[in-house]
Motif scaffolding. Structure first.
Motif, PDB file in Angstrom:
ATOM      1  N   UNK B  30      34.612  42.638  15.418  1.00  0.00           N
ATOM      2  CA  UNK B  30      36.035  42.994  15.307  1.00  0.00           C
ATOM      3  C   UNK B  30      36.177  44.275  14.496  1.00  0.00           C
ATOM      4  N   UNK B  31      37.354  44.890  14.579  1.00  0.00           N
ATOM      5  CA  UNK B  31      37.607  46.081  13.767  1.00  0.00           C
ATOM      6  C   UNK B  31      37.947  45.658  12.346  1.00  0.00           C
ATOM      7  N   UNK B  32      38.578  44.495  12.210  1.00  0.00           N
ATOM      8  CA  UNK B  32      39.044  44.076  10.876  1.00  0.00           C
ATOM      9  C   UNK B  32      38.487  42.702  10.517  1.00  0.00           C
ATOM     10  N   UNK B  33      38.748  42.314   9.271  1.00  0.00           N
ATOM     11  CA  UNK B  33      38.243  41.037   8.773  1.00  0.00           C
ATOM     12  C   UNK B  33      38.991  39.856   9.401  1.00  0.00           C
ATOM     13  N   UNK B  34      38.536  38.645   9.049  1.00  0.00           N
ATOM     14  CA  UNK B  34      39.080  37.447   9.694  1.00  0.00           C
ATOM     15  C   UNK B  34      40.529  37.181   9.300  1.00  0.00           C
ATOM     16  N   UNK B  35      40.861  37.425   8.033  1.00  0.00           N
ATOM     17  CA  UNK B  35      42.195  37.050   7.567  1.00  0.00           C
ATOM     18  C   UNK B  35      43.002  38.198   6.985  1.00  0.00           C
ATOM     19  N   UNK B  36      42.469  39.434   7.062  1.00  0.00           N
ATOM     20  CA  UNK B  36      43.228  40.578   6.548  1.00  0.00           C
ATOM     21  C   UNK B  36      42.855  41.824   7.346  1.00  0.00           C
ATOM     22  N   UNK B  37      43.603  42.912   7.122  1.00  0.00           N
ATOM     23  CA  UNK B  37      43.419  44.116   7.917  1.00  0.00           C
ATOM     24  C   UNK B  37      42.371  45.080   7.376  1.00  0.00           C
ATOM     25  N   UNK B  38      41.555  44.637   6.399  1.00  0.00           N
ATOM     26  CA  UNK B  38      40.482  45.502   5.908  1.00  0.00           C
ATOM     27  C   UNK B  38      39.449  45.698   7.001  1.00  0.00           C
ATOM     28  N   UNK B  39      38.815  46.881   6.991  1.00  0.00           N
ATOM     29  CA  UNK B  39      37.838  47.184   8.021  1.00  0.00           C
ATOM     30  C   UNK B  39      36.611  46.285   7.918  1.00  0.00           C
ATOM     31  N   UNK B  40      36.117  45.883   9.080  1.00  0.00           N
ATOM     32  CA  UNK B  40      34.843  45.185   9.193  1.00  0.00           C
ATOM     33  C   UNK B  40      33.815  46.246   9.567  1.00  0.00           C
ATOM     34  N   UNK B  41      33.152  46.817   8.545  1.00  0.00           N
ATOM     35  CA  UNK B  41      32.216  47.916   8.803  1.00  0.00           C
ATOM     36  C   UNK B  41      30.976  47.739   7.948  1.00  0.00           C
ATOM     37  N   UNK B  42      29.821  47.932   8.572  1.00  0.00           N
ATOM     38  CA  UNK B  42      28.553  47.809   7.857  1.00  0.00           C
ATOM     39  C   UNK B  42      28.211  49.147   7.210  1.00  0.00           C
ATOM     40  N   UNK B  43      27.777  49.120   5.946  1.00  0.00           N
ATOM     41  CA  UNK B  43      27.237  50.327   5.328  1.00  0.00           C
ATOM     42  C   UNK B  43      28.250  51.244   4.663  1.00  0.00           C
ATOM     43  N   UNK B  44      29.520  50.807   4.545  1.00  0.00           N
ATOM     44  CA  UNK B  44      30.500  51.641   3.838  1.00  0.00           C
ATOM     45  C   UNK B  44      30.236  51.595   2.326  1.00  0.00           C
ATOM     46  N   UNK B  45      30.841  52.531   1.591  1.00  0.00           N
ATOM     47  CA  UNK B  45      30.742  52.531   0.129  1.00  0.00           C
ATOM     48  C   UNK B  45      31.222  51.183  -0.408  1.00  0.00           C
ATOM     49  N   UNK B  46      30.520  50.607  -1.408  1.00  0.00           N
ATOM     50  CA  UNK B  46      30.885  49.280  -1.910  1.00  0.00           C
ATOM     51  C   UNK B  46      32.346  49.182  -2.335  1.00  0.00           C
ATOM     52  N   UNK B  47      32.946  48.042  -2.034  1.00  0.00           N
ATOM     53  CA  UNK B  47      34.303  47.698  -2.484  1.00  0.00           C
ATOM     54  C   UNK B  47      35.366  48.709  -2.059  1.00  0.00           C
ATOM     55  N   UNK B  48      35.165  49.330  -0.899  1.00  0.00           N
ATOM     56  CA  UNK B  48      36.200  50.218  -0.367  1.00  0.00           C
ATOM     57  C   UNK B  48      37.028  49.511   0.700  1.00  0.00           C
ATOM     58  N   UNK B  49      36.493  48.413   1.276  1.00  0.00           N
ATOM     59  CA  UNK B  49      37.231  47.658   2.292  1.00  0.00           C
ATOM     60  C   UNK B  49      37.686  46.322   1.701  1.00  0.00           C
ATOM     61  N   UNK B  50      38.536  46.415   0.704  1.00  0.00           N
ATOM     62  CA  UNK B  50      39.007  45.201   0.031  1.00  0.00           C
ATOM     63  C   UNK B  50      40.515  45.274  -0.197  1.00  0.00           C
ATOM     64  N   UNK B  51      41.153  44.101  -0.233  1.00  0.00           N
ATOM     65  CA  UNK B  51      42.602  44.024  -0.422  1.00  0.00           C
ATOM     66  C   UNK B  51      42.920  42.712  -1.138  1.00  0.00           C
ATOM     67  N   UNK B  52      44.179  42.468  -1.465  1.00  0.00           N
ATOM     68  CA  UNK B  52      44.515  41.232  -2.198  1.00  0.00           C
ATOM     69  C   UNK B  52      44.025  39.959  -1.493  1.00  0.00           C
ATOM     70  N   UNK B  53      44.020  39.947  -0.146  1.00  0.00           N
ATOM     71  CA  UNK B  53      43.621  38.718   0.558  1.00  0.00           C
ATOM     72  C   UNK B  53      42.130  38.447   0.363  1.00  0.00           C
ATOM     73  N   UNK B  54      41.275  39.455   0.667  1.00  0.00           N
ATOM     74  CA  UNK B  54      39.836  39.182   0.594  1.00  0.00           C
ATOM     75  C   UNK B  54      39.313  39.228  -0.841  1.00  0.00           C
ATOM     76  N   UNK B  55      40.131  39.685  -1.785  1.00  0.00           N
ATOM     77  CA  UNK B  55      39.744  39.594  -3.197  1.00  0.00           C
ATOM     78  C   UNK B  55      40.285  38.317  -3.832  1.00  0.00           C
ATOM     79  N   UNK B  56      41.047  37.546  -3.054  1.00  0.00           N
ATOM     80  CA  UNK B  56      41.561  36.293  -3.578  1.00  0.00           C
ATOM     81  C   UNK B  56      42.578  36.474  -4.695  1.00  0.00           C
ATOM     82  N   UNK B  57      43.371  37.536  -4.621  1.00  0.00           N
ATOM     83  CA  UNK B  57      44.372  37.744  -5.669  1.00  0.00           C
ATOM     84  C   UNK B  57      45.524  36.751  -5.481  1.00  0.00           C
TER      85      UNK B  57
END
Lengths: 112, 488
Positions: B30-57
């Motif tokens: 997929x282009x994005x994660x399972x439950x949020x619109x962050x990119x599903x991409x291998x090899x990106x800079x660490x912690x650049x594809x994160x948002x309140x949902x996947x960080x569990x805020x």
């Protein structure tokens, strides 16, 4: 249904829960409790489980299981990327950071 | 197994039957994660594809990616599963790879159940379930040589947290490491064919765990199993299972018991090492995820998804084999077919065969030459590929010349006739060929006398000279024929 479950009815007696049972549940949730607290919560947990036992005793023949209280299904979004958070802002919330990543204590309990 | 039965206490491998089941996790394309619109991409800079949902805020809410559901259904359909109404659960644990302290997964109501996968050896492995879940973050252990139990501290990258996965759980139906490898390889082919995953084990987008146990041959009760993790290639999978079978036979053969546990495959030392005992298995306190409602694919949605997937590898292999004729294919041809299907280059072979090119030639050039650079081969113009094979088949190019032209086409594209002309590859016509052969024969009278005397291997000598004299424009078979004609 709050309070003590009814007791004495055939087949729906209050289950007993030991202090060890309560300690196990507390450990799973990483809650540190004193012995007095464990005794208190053992009784309360037993009441909760007793209530569930009452529900389990009901005749639900022909009743569709409730998967969710909301009358909704298939709530989805399209697979379109949305902006993520700024990394500096995210990492600023963390107690410790290293190399663009969250720094956490060594992970124990995995190895023998 | 009875304790007093001597025959059970044997370290003889034949006295024991290995029983293997595999759990395969695959990341979805997929282009994005399972439950949020962050990119599903291998090899990106660490912690650049994160948002309140996947960080569990606190206060954030998950919304299900419809594409992930469709990919999960594709996988289920390709594995002949029944697609069922499903719900998500929270799997609770305390480990920093999930900032929420739980992983959303499917527990007792998975989307796909009761399927099967047929292996190229005609055996069938049952699929118990193929369910959706989210991936965890990536943890790196710092200090202590990178080993988890010696680490000084760990670093976490949450780019992968929330990436959609499907976990495919087989029944314990495999009986050897070879069969387990075959299963993993065939499953990977199916995942790629559905378009749901790229199946790259080396990038971790397909991860395999093996459940291994042994039991006395001829019995049916399952022995105590161990789960092996950290299998990063098909080769590791095979080696780890072999090691584990021997280890367990050694234990039970000596009258000891196998302890149910999770074991880690150490690739460098070629051994499995105990990670944790299953008796103290984590109690994950599964409960239904209140923030997500049930997923109930109706018949029309299922039909729509079914229509979006093409034929699976087994069917495609059968089709290519059919092009070769009614006889059973040889092992070598079967390997060529498997290579072509694995790289998704079936179209080149079928197009060439459809245009009248010998299917065996088309298969050979596709599996041996084109598959060497599959990405380039998928870009090659089918008509040009067919035209090249035609030239080779008609004797306008020798096999060597044809391979050279194909290599250039793979690298730069282009028209095969034009490339052949530029390289001076136009094959000699019959008259010119006869002239060159006659010249070569005249220049080597001793070798010619020996050839006439019956030394057939000198065909190679003359062919080599003819090739050099003709700038590789001669066809080897035509040279041999001309030599035979001259010998009379």
């Amino acid at each position: 249904m709050p309070g003590q479950p009814e007791t004495g009815e055939p087949g729906s007696g209050t289950p007993s829960l030991t202090r060890e049972d309560a300690a196990y549940v507390a450990r799973l949730a990483r809650i540190d409790l004193t012995d007095d607290e464990l005794d208190l919560y053992a009784v309360q947990l037993a009441a909760v489980i007793g209530h569930a036992a009452e529900v389990a005793a009901l005749d639900t023949e022909g009743v569709e299981p409730t998967a969710h209280p909301l009358p909704l299904r298939n709530v989805t979004r399209t697979d379109e990327p949305r902006p993520s958070l700024d990394r500096a802002e995210v990492l600023a919330q963390a107690p410790a950071v290293e190399d663009g990543r969250f720094r956490v204590p060594p992970i124990l309990g995995e190895a023998l | 197994m009875t304790a007093d039965s001597k025959s059970d206490r044997s370290s003889d491998k034949a006295a024991w039957e290995p029983v293997i089941g595999l759990e395969v996790h695959c990341e979805l394309n997929t282009k994005t994660k399972l439950f949020c619109g962050c990119r599903n991409a291998f090899g990106d800079e660490p912690n650049t594809n994160v948002c309140p949902v996947c960080l569990g805020l606190p206060g954030s809410l998950p919304v299900l990616n419809i594409r992930a559901v469709e990919y999960a259904m594709r996988i289920g359909l390709a594995l002949h599963c029944e697609i069922r109404p499903s719900i998500f659960h929270r799997k609770n644990y305390f480990y920093p790879d999930m900032p929420k302290d739980y992983q959303v997964s499917q527990y007792d109501a998975p989307i796909n159940v009761n399927g099967w996968l047929e292996l190229p050896d005609d055996s069938r492995v049952r699929i118990e379930r193929a369910h959706m879940e989210e991936d965890t973050g990536k943890t790196s252990h710092i200090g202590g040589g990178g080993r988890i139990h010696d680490a000084d501290h760990s670093l976490v990258d949450y780019n992968r947290a929330g990436v959609p996965l499907v976990e495919i759980v087989s029944a314990p139906d495999m009986r050897s490491s070879t069969q387990a490898r075959l299963y993993a390889s065939e499953l990977r082919g199916i995942l790629v064919a559905t378009g749901a995953s790229d199946g790259r084990m080396e990038e971790g987008s397909m991860r395999v765990d093996a459940n291994v146990s042994v039991r006395p041959a001829g019995t049916f009760e399952l022995g105590t199993r161990c789960e092996i993790k950290n299998l990063n290639s098909l080769r590791s999978l095979g080696r780890a299972i072999e090691y584990e079978i021997e280890r367990q036979i050694g234990l039970v053969g000596a009258g000891d018991k196998v302890v149910q546990q999770t074991r880690h495959w150490n690739e460098d030392e070629g051994v499995t090492v105990a990670l944790r005992s299953k008796e103290e298995a984590f109690d994950y306190r599964y409960f239904p995820e209140p923030d997500l409602v049930p997923v109930v694919p109706d018949a029309s949605w299922q039909a729509e998804v079914a229509a979006s997937i093409g034929p699976m590898p087994a069917e495609r292999r059968d089709k290519l084999a059919g092009l070769l004729g009614p006889e059973p294919v040889s092992r070598a041809r079967a390997d060529q077919i498997a290579t072509v299907v694995e790289h998704g280059l079936d179209g080149l072979v079928t197009a060439a065969a459809g245009a009248g090119v010998d299917a065996a030639l088309a298969l050979a050039r596709t599996s041996n030459e084109a598959s060497a650079d599959p990405d380039a081969a998928r870009r090659i113009e089918v008509a040009s590929f067919v035209a090249l094979l035609r030239m080779e088949q008609d004797g306008k190019l020798s096999a060597t010349q044809s391979k050279t032209v194909l290599a250039e086409m793979l690298e730069n594209g282009g028209d095969p006739a034009e490339i052949a002309r530029r390289r001076g590859f136009e094959a000699l016509d019959t008259g010119s060929l006869a002239t060159v052969v006659a010249e070569v024969v005249a220049a080597h009278p001793d070798e010619w006398q020996r050839y006439v005397g019956g030394e057939d291997k000198l065909v190679g000598f003359f062919t080599g000279h003819v090739m050099r004299a003709s700038n590789n424009r001669a066809d080897g078979k035509a040279v041999a024929a001309e030599l035979r004609r001259l010998r009379g």
